[in-house]
Design an enzyme around this catalytic site. Structure first.
Site, PDB file in Angstrom:
ATOM      1  N   ALA A 109       0.804  -1.233   0.000  1.00 38.29           N
ATOM      2  CA  ALA A 109       0.000   0.000   0.000  1.00 38.29           C
ATOM      3  C   ALA A 109       0.844   1.295   0.000  1.00 38.29           C
ATOM      4  O   ALA A 109       0.666   2.152  -0.879  1.00 38.29           O
ATOM      5  CB  ALA A 109      -0.965  -0.042   1.175  1.00 38.29           C
ATOM      6  N   ASP A 161      -4.147  -2.482   3.811  1.00 38.50           N
ATOM      7  CA  ASP A 161      -4.313  -1.707   2.573  1.00 38.50           C
ATOM      8  C   ASP A 161      -5.330  -0.597   2.747  1.00 38.50           C
ATOM      9  O   ASP A 161      -5.279   0.415   2.059  1.00 38.50           O
ATOM     10  CB  ASP A 161      -4.709  -2.631   1.427  1.00 38.50           C
TER      11      ASP A 161
HETATM   12  O1  MRU Z   1      -1.214  -7.193  -3.494  1.00 39.05           O
HETATM   13  P1  MRU Z   1      -0.127  -6.581  -2.658  1.00 39.05           P
HETATM   14  O2  MRU Z   1       1.134  -7.362  -2.676  1.00 39.05           O
HETATM   15  O3  MRU Z   1       0.075  -5.120  -3.016  1.00 39.05           O
HETATM   16  O4  MRU Z   1      -0.693  -6.611  -1.182  1.00 39.05           O
HETATM   17  C1  MRU Z   1       0.070  -6.048  -0.162  1.00 39.05           C
HETATM   18  C2  MRU Z   1      -0.514  -6.226   1.188  1.00 39.05           C
HETATM   19  O5  MRU Z   1      -1.598  -6.734   1.362  1.00 39.05           O
HETATM   20  C3  MRU Z   1       0.260  -5.654   2.345  1.00 39.05           C
HETATM   21  O6  MRU Z   1       0.051  -6.412   3.484  1.00 39.05           O
HETATM   22  C4  MRU Z   1      -0.206  -4.216   2.607  1.00 39.05           C
HETATM   23  O7  MRU Z   1      -0.194  -3.459   1.412  1.00 39.05           O
HETATM   24  C5  MRU Z   1       0.606  -3.523   3.629  1.00 39.05           C
HETATM   25  S1  MRU Z   1       2.251  -3.235   3.062  1.00 39.05           S
HETATM   26  C6  MRU Z   1       3.090  -2.320   4.219  1.00 39.05           C
END
Ligand code: MRU
Length: 347
Positions: free
Chosen positions: A48, A237
């Site tokens: 995110a 997210d």
């Molecule tokens: O699909 P992604 O790899 O972007 O998903 C990422 C996540 O779900 C993380 O846990 C979230 O973005 C937090 S990252 C600090």
């Protein structure tokens, strides 16, 4: 080994291509918005906070060749670039949050000439990047107070430097605890279908010399039953105003299991991930990804052709399963509907 996930290089974006990890550390040099949009959609940059920063830098890429002094046309192009980038991934609020900051920066100074607006946008994008670096350290500092010497921590997805400008959120907590001299051990969920846990979290933890054991997602229940886990820490997210949390698919499973086994379940995220416009998790938009990622992941078909697939990229963990939310301002305890707001006011 320090990891620079994404940075602005004067006239272009330089980022790690995360789809190539852990086999190769390859950087992309991005000079146009279409290439950036493809990189976000295909998770070359992901996590995110990192995609929020990518969006802010994307505005610079999309406007740097704007010639002339027509301010209305400049602002129109800014809105067009922002609308295009915000459509690349719907769940992480950090993307729309960063793009809104960029938009507001220009619109709030609409009396300035185009050359000044360009400079202000550059400063704002770099500020978003720098703030994230500092925020992650603060999250780590607060979160580490919850970690005792000898703890074994369950992680899900990747939440380290690769998912942020630097250091990470949930993984930042693990790093800070480790740096402060506490012995910490991690069990990392592999995180089907795209294996951010196996490919990225394990890679980062090994780089830091932290003892990490990879488990299949469906092993989490058993390691909790075996009393191997002291707490689970995940990222987010988007966090709704009542604390309901969208995070990588499978996070909800971990939260349910943690409750069953009386294990604390923590969410670590910056304030920019809290969306006060969304009252509860049911209103968070959930990205649904392609069948191919499930049936033909990493180049090998594992289900019959034309298998029907449902692949949401994220799920919602109801706030009552969350022990505490760790932000840059501190550890927020339930009730989240009241306490998230209180912390924002104090900030
Ligand atoms: O699909 P992604 O790899 O972007 O998903 C990422 C996540 O779900 C993380 O846990 C979230 O973005 C937090 S990252 C600090």
């Amino acid at each position: 080994m320090p990891v620079t996930t994404i940075e602005w290089r004067g006239d272009h974006i330089r980022m790690i291509d995360q789809t190539r990890l852990p086999l190769e550390l390859v950087h992309l040099e991005i000079r146009d918005v279409d290439t950036l949009a493809e990189a976000i959609k295909s998770l070359r940059v992901r996590g995110a906070p990192a995609i929020g920063i990518a969006g802010a830098f994307g505005v610079l890429v999309g406007l740097q060749d704007f010639a002339g002094k027509d301010k209305a046309a400049f602002l129109e192009q800014l809105d067009k670039v922002s609308d295009f980038l915000v459509s690349t991934r719907p769940t992480a609020v950090n993307l729309s949050w960063a793009l809104k900051r960029m938009r507001n920066t220009a619109h709030d100074h609409a009396s300035e000439p185009v050359s000044v607006l360009k400079q202000l946008l550059k400063e704002e994008a770099l500020k978003i990047w720098q703030e994230d670096r500092e925020t992650c350290r603060e999250i780590g500092r607060h979160g580490a107070t919850l970690i005792e010497d000898g703890f074994t921590i369950l992680t899900h997805c990747n939440t380290g430097a690769l998912a942020t400008a630097d250091y990470g959120t949930a993984l930042g907590v693990v790093f800070t605890a480790n740096e402060s001299g506490k012995k910490v051990t991690v069990y990392a969920d592999e995180t089907r279908p795209l294996l951010q846990g196996a490919r990225l979290n394990v890679w980062e933890l090994m780089n830091e010399g932290i003892d990490v054991t990879l488990i299949c997602d469906n092993t989490a229940a058993f390691v909790m039953q075996q009393k191997k886990i002291d707490c689970a820490i995940v990222g987010a997210d988007r966090i709704a105003a009542n604390g309901d949390t969208a995070n990588k698919i499978g996070t909800y499973n971990v939260a349910v299991l943690a409750e069953k086994h009386s294990i604390p379940f923590y969410v670590a995220a910056p304030y920019s991930t809290i969306d006060f416009d969304i009252p509860d998790g049911s209103k968070i938009p959930i990205e649904v990804r392609s069948a191919e990622e499930v049936t033909n992941g990493f180049g090998r078909r594992t289900a019959p052709p034309e298998t029907k697939v449902y692949s949401p990229a994220f799920d919602i963990t109801p706030n009552e399963l969350i022990t505490a939310i760790i932000t840059e301002a501190g550890v927020i305890q339930p009730p989240f509907a009241a306490n998230l707001k209180k912390h924002v006011k104090q900030k």
